[in-house]
Enzyme design. Structure first.
Site, PDB file in Angstrom:
ATOM      1  N   LYS A 198       0.844  -1.200   0.000  1.00 31.86           N
ATOM      2  CA  LYS A 198       0.000   0.000   0.000  1.00 31.86           C
ATOM      3  C   LYS A 198       0.878   1.248   0.000  1.00 31.86           C
ATOM      4  O   LYS A 198       0.627   2.206  -0.736  1.00 31.86           O
ATOM      5  CB  LYS A 198      -0.928  -0.004   1.231  1.00 31.86           C
ATOM      6  CG  LYS A 198      -2.092  -0.970   1.095  1.00 31.86           C
ATOM      7  CD  LYS A 198      -2.782  -1.273   2.412  1.00 31.86           C
ATOM      8  CE  LYS A 198      -3.808  -2.392   2.190  1.00 31.86           C
ATOM      9  NZ  LYS A 198      -4.377  -2.917   3.439  1.00 31.86           N
TER      10      LYS A 198
ATOM     11  N   GLN B 228      -5.028  -1.928   9.590  1.00 36.05           N
ATOM     12  CA  GLN B 228      -4.852  -3.241   8.958  1.00 36.05           C
ATOM     13  C   GLN B 228      -5.435  -4.321   9.867  1.00 36.05           C
ATOM     14  O   GLN B 228      -5.162  -4.361  11.068  1.00 36.05           O
ATOM     15  CB  GLN B 228      -3.355  -3.485   8.686  1.00 36.05           C
ATOM     16  CG  GLN B 228      -3.053  -4.728   7.885  1.00 36.05           C
ATOM     17  CD  GLN B 228      -3.600  -4.684   6.457  1.00 36.05           C
ATOM     18  OE1 GLN B 228      -3.673  -3.633   5.839  1.00 36.05           O
ATOM     19  NE2 GLN B 228      -3.998  -5.835   5.943  1.00 36.05           N
TER      20      GLN B 228
ATOM     21  N   ASP C 126     -11.521   2.378   3.898  1.00 39.61           N
ATOM     22  CA  ASP C 126     -11.743   0.932   3.803  1.00 39.61           C
ATOM     23  C   ASP C 126     -13.239   0.616   3.634  1.00 39.61           C
ATOM     24  O   ASP C 126     -13.602  -0.501   3.268  1.00 39.61           O
ATOM     25  CB  ASP C 126     -11.265   0.257   5.100  1.00 39.61           C
ATOM     26  CG  ASP C 126     -10.068  -0.638   4.902  1.00 39.61           C
ATOM     27  OD1 ASP C 126      -9.866  -1.118   3.774  1.00 39.61           O
ATOM     28  OD2 ASP C 126      -9.340  -0.871   5.891  1.00 39.61           O
TER      29      ASP C 126
END
Ligand code: GUN
Length: 291
Positions: A53, A97, A120
């Site tokens: 990322k 994460q 997200d």
């Protein structure tokens, strides 16, 4: 009939080319999109995802901030960090994460992220908006799958789409997005007794179970579109999906490879959501200037 490959690397690159132009425009307005990524503990797979990322942010000119914590971090400390990022004008997107260590309640953490920075698409408000078909950040993997289907001109209206898996990250939102395109959607999962009977009816099959090569050609209807979300290691330690690519490609009309299918799209859509968030912020600024 051998199938056509859905090339996520190429489609992802084409979306990133568009993003580069949008980022240039934002830069001209004095804005640099910013993404904060929080990594707790030392899960090997998570480390790889996070570093990919960051690399993509760098390539595109998105400011990225990596915040790492030991696995013994408290939920309170994590939420305090999120709150300071919520208030930080340099940050447009916040990603925690997953998975998190077990002393931390995932839903408390995801709910602490400001919905307008939840790139997200995991905040309950954004999930609710997605269910209602409202404009919001879509979860990156299912969003990427929808882009693959769109670029490949796969017709969804009236088609039977079967989703294997019901995770919050992939399976559940995947079915909703397919439903919004007027597919008839069936979810199957580990407790479904007659899995094969159902997958054999699928015009579009999305597989997100995390079991190497589980889906062989005897699960596939002739001409089906097969999307493989899995990322596993096979008996020779090679990357492979949840679909047995070699046998299924002889039966499917379209198929995604692993690697090079869904994987590059997940990161691309995270970048897209981050740029979108910065654009939303710019629109807000312009609106308040005009007041
Ligand atoms: N872990 C595995 N996939 C994802 C994802 O899409 N987002 C986050 N935050 N964590 C993940």
């Amino acid at each position: 009939m051998p199938s056509a490959l859905i090339n996520g690397k190429e489609i992802g690159q084409s979306i990133r080319n568009d993003l580069t132009k949008r980022i240039e425009y934002l830069n001209e307005q004095g804005i640099s999109p910013g993404l904060a990524v929080i990594l707790v503990g030392d899960n090997a797979a998570s480390k790889v995802y996070v570093s990919n990322k960051q690399k993509t942010c760098e390539e595109l000119g998105i400011y990225s901030q990596l915040i790492t914590f030991d696995a013994n971090l408290s939920e309170h400390e994590l939420i305090t960090t999120i709150e300071s990022l919520n208030a930080d004008p340099a940050i447009d997107g916040i990603l925690v994460q997953l998975p998190l260590p077990k002393q931390i309640d995932e839903s408390n953490v995801l709910s602490a992220i400001l919905p307008s920075k939840d790139v997200d698409g995991f905040h309950p408000i954004n999930i609710g908006k997605m269910m209602l078909g409202q404009d919001t950040f879509l979860p990156c993997t299912p969003y990427g799958v929808m882009k693959l289907l769109e670029y490949s001109e796969v017709e969804l209206s009236g088609k039977h789409a079967v989703v294997i898996g019901r995770s919050h990250i992939v399976g559940k939102p995947m079915g909703q997005l397919l439903l919004q395109k007027d597919a008839t959607v069936t979810y199957v999962h580990s407790k479904t007794p007659n899995l094969k009977e159902i997958t054999l009816q699928a015009d579009v099959l999305v597989v997100a179970v995390g079991k190497a090569k589980l889906i062989t050609s005897d699960y596939i209807k002739d001409g089906a579109v097969v999307i493989d979300v899995g990322m596993n290691r096979d008996e020779n330690n090679r990357l492979c999906g949840d679909v047995d690519f070699e046998s299924v490609k002889e039966k499917a009309s379209y198929i995604t490879p692993v690697p090079g299918g869904v994987g590059p799209m997940t990161i691309t859509m995270l970048m897209e959501n981050t740029v979108q968030s910065a654009e939303n912020e710019l629109r807000q600024d312009k609106r308040s200037e005009n007041r």
